[in-house]
Design a protein around this motif. Structure first.
Motif, PDB file in Angstrom:
ATOM      1  N   PHE A 122     -62.313 -95.394 -32.631  1.00  0.00           N
ATOM      2  CA  PHE A 122     -62.176 -96.970 -32.468  1.00  0.00           C
ATOM      3  C   PHE A 122     -60.955 -96.718 -31.562  1.00  0.00           C
ATOM      4  N   THR A 123     -61.630 -97.922 -31.024  1.00  0.00           N
ATOM      5  CA  THR A 123     -59.801 -98.220 -30.067  1.00  0.00           C
ATOM      6  C   THR A 123     -59.165 -99.003 -30.682  1.00  0.00           C
ATOM      7  N   LEU A 124     -58.327 -99.529 -30.348  1.00  0.00           N
ATOM      8  CA  LEU A 124     -58.096-100.629 -31.343  1.00  0.00           C
ATOM      9  C   LEU A 124     -58.086-102.109 -31.354  1.00  0.00           C
ATOM     10  N   ILE A 125     -58.823-102.597 -29.851  1.00  0.00           N
ATOM     11  CA  ILE A 125     -59.631-103.588 -29.537  1.00  0.00           C
ATOM     12  C   ILE A 125     -60.528-104.304 -31.176  1.00  0.00           C
ATOM     13  N   GLU A 126     -61.397-102.729 -30.927  1.00  0.00           N
ATOM     14  CA  GLU A 126     -62.453-102.960 -31.613  1.00  0.00           C
ATOM     15  C   GLU A 126     -62.151-102.984 -33.079  1.00  0.00           C
ATOM     16  N   LEU A 127     -60.809-102.418 -33.376  1.00  0.00           N
ATOM     17  CA  LEU A 127     -60.168-102.114 -34.843  1.00  0.00           C
ATOM     18  C   LEU A 127     -59.949-104.040 -35.262  1.00  0.00           C
ATOM     19  N   LEU A 128     -59.555-104.870 -33.823  1.00  0.00           N
ATOM     20  CA  LEU A 128     -58.217-105.405 -34.027  1.00  0.00           C
ATOM     21  C   LEU A 128     -60.389-106.412 -34.397  1.00  0.00           C
ATOM     22  N   VAL A 129     -61.267-106.943 -33.575  1.00  0.00           N
ATOM     23  CA  VAL A 129     -62.477-107.217 -33.858  1.00  0.00           C
ATOM     24  C   VAL A 129     -62.911-107.346 -35.169  1.00  0.00           C
ATOM     25  N   VAL A 130     -63.243-106.394 -35.593  1.00  0.00           N
ATOM     26  CA  VAL A 130     -64.047-105.723 -36.668  1.00  0.00           C
ATOM     27  C   VAL A 130     -62.363-107.287 -37.753  1.00  0.00           C
ATOM     28  N   VAL A 131     -60.923-106.464 -38.008  1.00  0.00           N
ATOM     29  CA  VAL A 131     -60.930-107.558 -38.781  1.00  0.00           C
ATOM     30  C   VAL A 131     -61.057-108.770 -39.013  1.00  0.00           C
TER      31      VAL A 131
END
Length: 149
Positions: free
Chosen positions: A8-17
């Motif tokens: 996963f990219t960092l953006i995808e992880l931030l969106v989930v969080v």
């Protein structure tokens, strides 16, 4: 050909969080006790009424008091004593079942003196308890809140 990396990219992880944080905040607000919220509204209203009556007593030079009515009284609520009839302050709680007790006295002294002494009022609704207090110089504020034993 380069092999594509899985992950996963960092953006995808931030969106989930961010979505998890929003969902948990909505759930925590939904689980709040409605009796506690109603009691906090009554406390804020009573603090505003007491400060209004205190200012009127000081301005007019009248000895004013606030007295809760007993739970067994015909008309539940409270009353302001010593203020002119034109003040038109309410005498009923907005929420049924709220009761009040002045700690160590029968009534709260509101004026006409600028210093009125330390005073505490305990408000109760169901199992909730909230205390309004003043040091005599400052306004009435919420001192603490907890479930009644």
């Amino acid at each position: 050909m380069r092999a594509r990396q899985a992950g996963f990219t960092l953006i995808e992880l931030l969106v989930v969080v961010a979505l998890i944080a929003i969902a948990s905040s909505v759930v925590s607000l939904a689980m709040r006790d409605p009796a506690s919220t109603r009691l906090e509204h009554e406390a804020a209203r009573l603090a505003a009424l007491l400060e209004s009556a205190r200012a009127e007593a000081r301005a007019s030079g009248l000895a004013a008091r606030w007295e809760p009515r007993a739970e067994q009284a015909d008309t539940p609520g409270f009353r302001f004593i010593g203020l002119p009839e034109s003040s038109d302050l309410p005498g009923r709680w907005l929420v049924e079942g709220v009761s009040a007790e002045v700690v160590g006295a029968r009534a709260v002294v509101l004026g006409p003196e600028p210093l009125i002494g330390r005073q505490r009022i305990v408000l109760r609704l169901d199992a909730q308890r909230l205390t309004l207090a003043t040091d005599g110089l400052g306004p009435f504020t919420v001192a603490d809140s907890e479930a009644a034993p």
